[in-house]
Motif scaffolding. Structure first.
Motif, mmCIF file in Angstrom:
data_model
loop_
_atom_site.group_PDB
_atom_site.id
_atom_site.type_symbol
_atom_site.label_atom_id
_atom_site.label_comp_id
_atom_site.label_asym_id
_atom_site.label_seq_id
_atom_site.Cartn_x
_atom_site.Cartn_y
_atom_site.Cartn_z
ATOM 1 N N ALA A 156 3.972 10.416 -4.470
ATOM 2 C CA ALA A 156 3.175 9.183 -4.469
ATOM 3 C C ALA A 156 2.048 9.264 -5.504
ATOM 4 O O ALA A 156 1.734 8.264 -6.160
ATOM 5 N N LEU A 157 1.439 10.435 -5.636
ATOM 6 C CA LEU A 157 0.391 10.603 -6.646
ATOM 7 C C LEU A 157 0.958 10.394 -8.047
ATOM 8 O O LEU A 157 0.325 9.765 -8.898
ATOM 9 N N GLU A 158 2.156 10.902 -8.272
ATOM 10 C CA GLU A 158 2.790 10.750 -9.577
ATOM 11 C C GLU A 158 3.152 9.289 -9.852
ATOM 12 O O GLU A 158 2.862 8.766 -10.930
ATOM 13 N N VAL A 168 -4.638 8.953 3.471
ATOM 14 C CA VAL A 168 -5.338 8.344 2.348
ATOM 15 C C VAL A 168 -4.365 7.316 1.788
ATOM 16 O O VAL A 168 -3.209 7.637 1.497
ATOM 17 N N VAL A 169 -4.846 6.070 1.660
ATOM 18 C CA VAL A 169 -3.972 4.964 1.273
ATOM 19 C C VAL A 169 -4.480 4.324 -0.012
ATOM 20 O O VAL A 169 -5.669 4.000 -0.127
ATOM 21 N N LEU A 170 -3.582 4.168 -0.977
ATOM 22 C CA LEU A 170 -3.869 3.349 -2.151
ATOM 23 C C LEU A 170 -3.533 1.920 -1.751
ATOM 24 O O LEU A 170 -2.371 1.580 -1.518
ATOM 25 N N GLU A 171 -4.568 1.109 -1.616
ATOM 26 C CA GLU A 171 -4.395 -0.260 -1.123
ATOM 27 C C GLU A 171 -3.840 -1.176 -2.211
ATOM 28 O O GLU A 171 -3.833 -0.828 -3.388
ATOM 29 N N THR A 172 -3.408 -2.353 -1.805
ATOM 30 C CA THR A 172 -2.849 -3.322 -2.755
ATOM 31 C C THR A 172 -3.883 -3.776 -3.781
ATOM 32 O O THR A 172 -3.525 -4.253 -4.843
ATOM 33 N N THR A 173 -5.160 -3.608 -3.464
ATOM 34 C CA THR A 173 -6.233 -4.004 -4.377
ATOM 35 C C THR A 173 -6.565 -2.929 -5.393
ATOM 36 O O THR A 173 -7.358 -3.156 -6.293
ATOM 37 N N GLY A 174 -6.001 -1.721 -5.209
ATOM 38 C CA GLY A 174 -6.349 -0.597 -6.060
ATOM 39 C C GLY A 174 -7.420 0.276 -5.441
ATOM 40 O O GLY A 174 -7.729 1.344 -5.962
ATOM 41 N N ASP A 175 -8.015 -0.166 -4.339
ATOM 42 C CA ASP A 175 -8.998 0.654 -3.622
ATOM 43 C C ASP A 175 -8.279 1.783 -2.901
ATOM 44 O O ASP A 175 -7.093 1.683 -2.575
ATOM 45 N N ILE A 176 -9.018 2.839 -2.640
ATOM 46 C CA ILE A 176 -8.464 3.963 -1.891
ATOM 47 C C ILE A 176 -9.190 4.053 -0.563
ATOM 48 O O ILE A 176 -10.423 4.128 -0.523
ATOM 49 N N SER A 177 -8.423 4.002 0.523
ATOM 50 C CA SER A 177 -8.974 4.104 1.872
ATOM 51 C C SER A 177 -8.712 5.491 2.419
ATOM 52 O O SER A 177 -7.609 6.019 2.289
ATOM 53 N N PRO A 191 0.829 -1.200 0.000
ATOM 54 C CA PRO A 191 0.000 0.000 0.000
ATOM 55 C C PRO A 191 0.865 1.252 0.000
ATOM 56 O O PRO A 191 2.027 1.221 0.422
ATOM 57 N N ILE A 192 0.305 2.362 -0.482
ATOM 58 C CA ILE A 192 1.047 3.620 -0.606
ATOM 59 C C ILE A 192 0.209 4.749 -0.014
ATOM 60 O O ILE A 192 -0.992 4.854 -0.290
ATOM 61 N N PHE A 193 0.847 5.597 0.774
ATOM 62 C CA PHE A 193 0.179 6.802 1.257
ATOM 63 C C PHE A 193 0.065 7.810 0.122
ATOM 64 O O PHE A 193 1.062 8.123 -0.530
ATOM 65 N N LEU A 194 -1.145 8.319 -0.112
ATOM 66 C CA LEU A 194 -1.365 9.378 -1.088
ATOM 67 C C LEU A 194 -1.555 10.718 -0.398
ATOM 68 O O LEU A 194 -1.323 11.768 -1.007
#
Length: 171
Positions: free
Chosen positions: A115-117, A144-153, A102-105
């Motif tokens: 991270a957005l880029e 705001v996290v881009l999850e491993t599934t592609g969902d955004i939390s 996962p990545i912090f956006l």
């Protein structure tokens, strides 16, 4: 497959093969477990999409060998997903090899432009997710996290429990 009359054979194949195909997928999912339909990982998502495509192919089969091959492919796909899920549970290195993290956006109300880029997510997409999460104040956004599934939390509120972001590299 069923009748000499073309239109009658097409109708019979549509009904009978659909029923058998759905029953087969249901049986395999019951044996392997509900995780089969999850999208916890990118591989799970691929399996879900591929199983729908295979089921559609099974329903359109015009010969028994093609139909049986498609049902076998469905079972193999779900079986492979089961094996990969077990390997991920047992091996941290295997999980890291096949899974994106996962990545912090956003962090503490601020966008993380790098991270957005990297993730190719637009700020407008994040803002839409913030609205969906009923965020009324950007200062309340903890992460705001881009999850491993592609969902955004969207994690917002007064406090962020460290366990929720454990394992994600902080900005």
């Amino acid at each position: 497959m069923f009748f000499e009359e073309t239109w009658l054979d097409i109708a019979a194949r549509a009904v009978v093969l659909s029923l058998i195909g759905i029953a087969w997928v249901t049986l395999v999912i019951r044996m392997i477990g509900l995780r089969s339909l999850s999208k916890m990982t990118n591989f799970d998502f691929v399996v879900t999409v591929a199983s729908g495509s295979l089921l559609a192919g099974a329903v359109q089969a015009s010969e028994w060998p093609a139909f049986i091959q498609t049902l076998a492919a469905l079972a193999a796909l779900f079986g492979l997903q089961f094996v990969i899920a077990k390997l991920r549970q047992q091996s941290e290195s295997f999980e890291q090899a096949i899974q994106n993290g996962p990545i912090f956006l956003m962090w503490e109300g601020k966008f993380i432009d790098n991270a957005l880029e990297i993730s190719r997510v637009a700020k407008d997409d994040i803002i839409a997710k913030l609205r969906e999460a009923n965020v009324l104040d950007m200062g309340q956004v903890r992460a705001v996290v881009l999850e491993t599934t592609g969902d955004i939390s969207v994690l917002h509120g007064d406090h962020l429990d460290d366990d929720l972001v454990d394992g994600i590299d902080r900005p």
